[in-house]
Design a protein around this motif. Structure first.
Motif, short mmCIF file in Angstrom:
data_model
loop_
_atom_site.label_atom_id
_atom_site.label_comp_id
_atom_site.label_asym_id
_atom_site.label_seq_id
_atom_site.Cartn_x
_atom_site.Cartn_y
_atom_site.Cartn_z
N VAL A 265 0.84 -1.19 0.00
CA VAL A 265 0.00 0.00 0.00
C VAL A 265 0.88 1.25 0.00
N PRO A 266 0.52 2.29 -0.74
CA PRO A 266 1.35 3.51 -0.74
C PRO A 266 1.51 4.09 0.66
N VAL A 267 2.70 4.57 0.95
CA VAL A 267 2.94 5.13 2.27
C VAL A 267 2.01 6.30 2.54
N SER A 268 1.65 7.04 1.49
CA SER A 268 0.74 8.17 1.68
C SER A 268 -0.61 7.71 2.22
N ALA A 269 -1.06 6.52 1.81
CA ALA A 269 -2.34 6.00 2.30
C ALA A 269 -2.27 5.67 3.79
N ILE A 270 -1.14 5.12 4.22
CA ILE A 270 -0.96 4.82 5.65
C ILE A 270 -0.96 6.10 6.46
N LEU A 271 -0.21 7.09 5.99
CA LEU A 271 -0.14 8.36 6.71
C LEU A 271 -1.49 9.06 6.73
N GLU A 272 -2.28 8.87 5.68
CA GLU A 272 -3.58 9.53 5.60
C GLU A 272 -4.54 9.05 6.67
N VAL A 273 -4.48 7.75 7.01
CA VAL A 273 -5.48 7.19 7.92
C VAL A 273 -4.96 6.97 9.34
N GLN A 274 -3.64 7.05 9.55
CA GLN A 274 -3.12 6.61 10.84
C GLN A 274 -3.62 7.45 12.02
N SER A 275 -3.92 8.71 11.81
CA SER A 275 -4.41 9.53 12.92
C SER A 275 -5.86 9.23 13.24
N SER A 276 -6.58 8.56 12.33
CA SER A 276 -8.01 8.30 12.56
C SER A 276 -8.25 7.14 13.51
N VAL A 277 -7.22 6.34 13.80
CA VAL A 277 -7.41 5.15 14.64
C VAL A 277 -6.88 5.36 16.05
N ILE A 278 -6.43 6.59 16.36
CA ILE A 278 -5.96 6.90 17.71
C ILE A 278 -6.73 8.10 18.23
N ASP A 279 -6.59 8.37 19.52
CA ASP A 279 -7.23 9.53 20.13
C ASP A 279 -6.47 10.80 19.73
N ALA A 280 -7.18 11.78 19.18
CA ALA A 280 -6.53 13.03 18.77
C ALA A 280 -6.15 13.88 19.97
N ASP A 281 -6.96 13.86 21.03
CA ASP A 281 -6.71 14.68 22.21
C ASP A 281 -5.63 14.04 23.07
N LEU A 282 -4.61 14.82 23.43
CA LEU A 282 -3.48 14.27 24.18
C LEU A 282 -3.90 13.74 25.53
N GLY A 283 -4.87 14.39 26.17
CA GLY A 283 -5.32 13.90 27.46
C GLY A 283 -5.92 12.51 27.35
N ARG A 284 -6.89 12.34 26.45
CA ARG A 284 -7.50 11.02 26.28
C ARG A 284 -6.46 10.00 25.84
N ARG A 285 -5.52 10.42 24.99
CA ARG A 285 -4.50 9.50 24.48
C ARG A 285 -3.58 9.00 25.58
N SER A 286 -3.27 9.86 26.53
CA SER A 286 -2.22 9.55 27.50
C SER A 286 -2.72 8.98 28.81
N LEU A 287 -4.01 9.10 29.09
CA LEU A 287 -4.55 8.54 30.32
C LEU A 287 -4.80 7.03 30.15
N PRO A 288 -4.94 6.29 31.24
CA PRO A 288 -5.19 4.85 31.13
C PRO A 288 -6.36 4.55 30.21
#
Length: 502
Positions: A265-288
């Motif tokens: 798969v093109p690397v651009s496609a991976i970079l395009e979607v990778q932020s959609s599968v994690i929490d964007a907010d640092l607080g939610r991302r970093s808490l348990p």
């Protein structure tokens, strides 16, 4: 003095170049095979030797990345001295496993700093302006090395529990890149004027949390003797269930069924979607329970939780210098704007429960007592600064000392970014990389004070103040504000509320 410099490494000869001020740069040095094609999403492989002389006078591209999900689409703060340190790289590539060496004297035998950059595990670069190794070398007198490592899904997609035996070691690839770079430094740094018996690994933010994991990673054992963790610790990890869920969601977002499809798969496609599968907010991302790119406690590359490993004495022979910034989360409050604000007080109390607080109401009241003028976003900033940075930093130091090791702590309270951002996340980089306004004598004094402490620590293991004692008051060196020893965390009602864990 000639205009080129030759150094022999295990893989071949390099030609470096002199820099203004007398130091020498060796840029774009390959420390592993390019992780492209069939080597994408695979552990780093040794680089084959090269014939002749390899030109090492140009920086290579940063790892493939997009602007961090934390700031994507948000207004950046106005320019300030050192703001270019946060500028995203303009030249990125999957072929990124290169390092840079800044040395005062290839014929010497100086302490070595191996710098691991931050960037939330999805952005960053080992080259200027984000990493100014020349300035750090000049301020500390050390040989400085900075290595790229893979980021985002390309560096931290956990495939070991999803892809079967063929993908068993395909996890924590960015961490494995860092360990490979450290092995290269151990084996080659003497040729650049560095002492292989005196290596300090240092990093900020995700780089510091990487170091927290490297303390417990077998692949890095014996490669460094001291560690400096700034705005990071040993608790920024996720479990295998979370890592596998993120990988599953990424495959679905890409429309893929087979693991091998990830290689094409093109690397651009991976970079395009990778932020959609994690929490964007640092607080939610970093808490348990949060979801973010980063280190997975997989049982193999990282056999156990690094905080527990430190408590068990895994790093007792490694001296630690652990720092945090007074106002860490103010940067993210500014970057995220209205999206950062809790929906209401109940939402903030729920976050406190997520962090394991037994009585969130009591903790919130304590923060209000500490900062009576703070609004709800400001109260969230106070809480997340403690939850994500300051308290875990003290916890790492306490675990190290309890296990019989050495740890010193410091609190950065200077405001090189101005009073609005205060001593926020990354503020100390403006000093360590010497982006200080010459017309600011107070900041120049803090810069020299902090750099001298780092220089003493990398040379001797003693930055110039007592070892951390969680029971002592004061127990932590402060840089900026009223310089001297302070108690961190402060012994007030906030600390009492934090002590009542659920």
């Amino acid at each position: 003095m000639t205009d080129s410099y030759l150094v022999d490494t295990a893989a071949g000869t390099l030609r470096g170049m002199p820099l203004p001020g007398g130091s020498i740069l060796f840029a774009g040095v390959p420390f592993a095979a390019p992780p492209v094609g069939p080597l994408r999403l695979r552990p780093p492989r040794p680089r084959q030797p090269w014939p002749g002389v390899l030109d090492a006078t140009l920086f290579r591209p940063a790892p493939a990345q997009r602007v961090s999900a934390l700031v994507s689409g948000q207004a950046a703060p106005p320019p300030f001295p050192g703001s270019d340190l946060w500028a995203p790289p303009t030249h990125c590539d999957e072929d990124c496993l290169y390092l840079n060496v800044w040395t005062p004297d290839p014929a010497g035998s100086r302490p070595v700093i191996v710098w691991i950059y931050g960037g939330g595990f999805d952005s960053g670069s080992a080259a200027p302006p984000m990493t100014d190794g020349a300035a750090l070398s000049r301020l500390t007198g050390a040989v400085v090395v900075a290595a790229n490592y893979r980021l985002g899904a390309l560096g931290y997609l956990h495939l070991a529990d999803l892809g079967g035996p063929d993908w068993a070691n395909c996890t924590n690839l960015g961490l494995q890149d860092q360990a490979a770079a450290l092995r290269w430094v151990r084996d080659n740094i003497a040729a650049f004027g560095g002492d292989p018996g005196n290596i300090t690994v240092a990093g900020q933010s995700a780089g510091a949390s990487s170091i927290g994991a490297l303390l417990a990673a077998p692949a890095a054992a014996g490669t460094f003797h001291r560690a400096i963790l700034q705005s990071g610790h040993a608790q920024r990890v996720v479990d295998t269930a979370t890592g596998t869920a993120i990988a599953t969601d990424l495959m679905a977002a890409l429309g893929l069924d087979e693991m091998d499809d990830l290689l094409d798969v093109p690397v651009s496609a991976i970079l395009e979607v990778q932020s959609s599968v994690i929490d964007a907010d640092l607080g939610r991302r970093s808490l348990p329970g949060g979801r973010g790119w980063g280190v997975v406690v997989d049982g193999n590359v990282l056999p156990e939780h690094p905080q527990q490993a430190v408590a068990d004495g895994a790093a007792s022979g490694i001296g630690l210098l652990v720092g945090a910034n007074r106002d860490e989360m103010r940067l993210f409050q500014a970057l995220q704007g209205p999206a950062y604000a809790p929906a209401d007080e109940r939402a903030l109390l729920a976050e406190m429960r997520q962090a394991g607080i037994a009585s969130p109401e009591r903790l919130l009241a304590a923060y209000r007592h500490r900062a009576p003028d703070a609004d709800l976003p400001g109260l969230r900033t106070l809480f997340l600064t403690d939850a994500v940075y300051r308290r875990p930093a003290g916890g790492l130091a306490a675990a190290q000392v309890a296990a019989g090791g050495r740890a010193h702590t410091y609190l950065f309270s200077a405001e090189p970014l101005g009073p609005v951002l205060g001593a926020s996340h990354g503020a100390e980089l403006a000093l360590l990389f010497d982006h200080v306004d010459p017309a600011s004598p107070q900041l120049l004094e803090v810069r020299d004070d902090l750099a001298s402490a780092w220089a003493r620590f990398v040379a001797t293991g003693d930055p110039g103040w007592p070892l951390y004692d969680p029971q002592a008051q004061p127990n932590t060196r402060q840089f900026g504000a009223n310089a001297g020893m302070v108690t961190d965390p402060p012994a007030d009602d906030v600390a009492a509320a934090w002590a009542e864990r659920a």
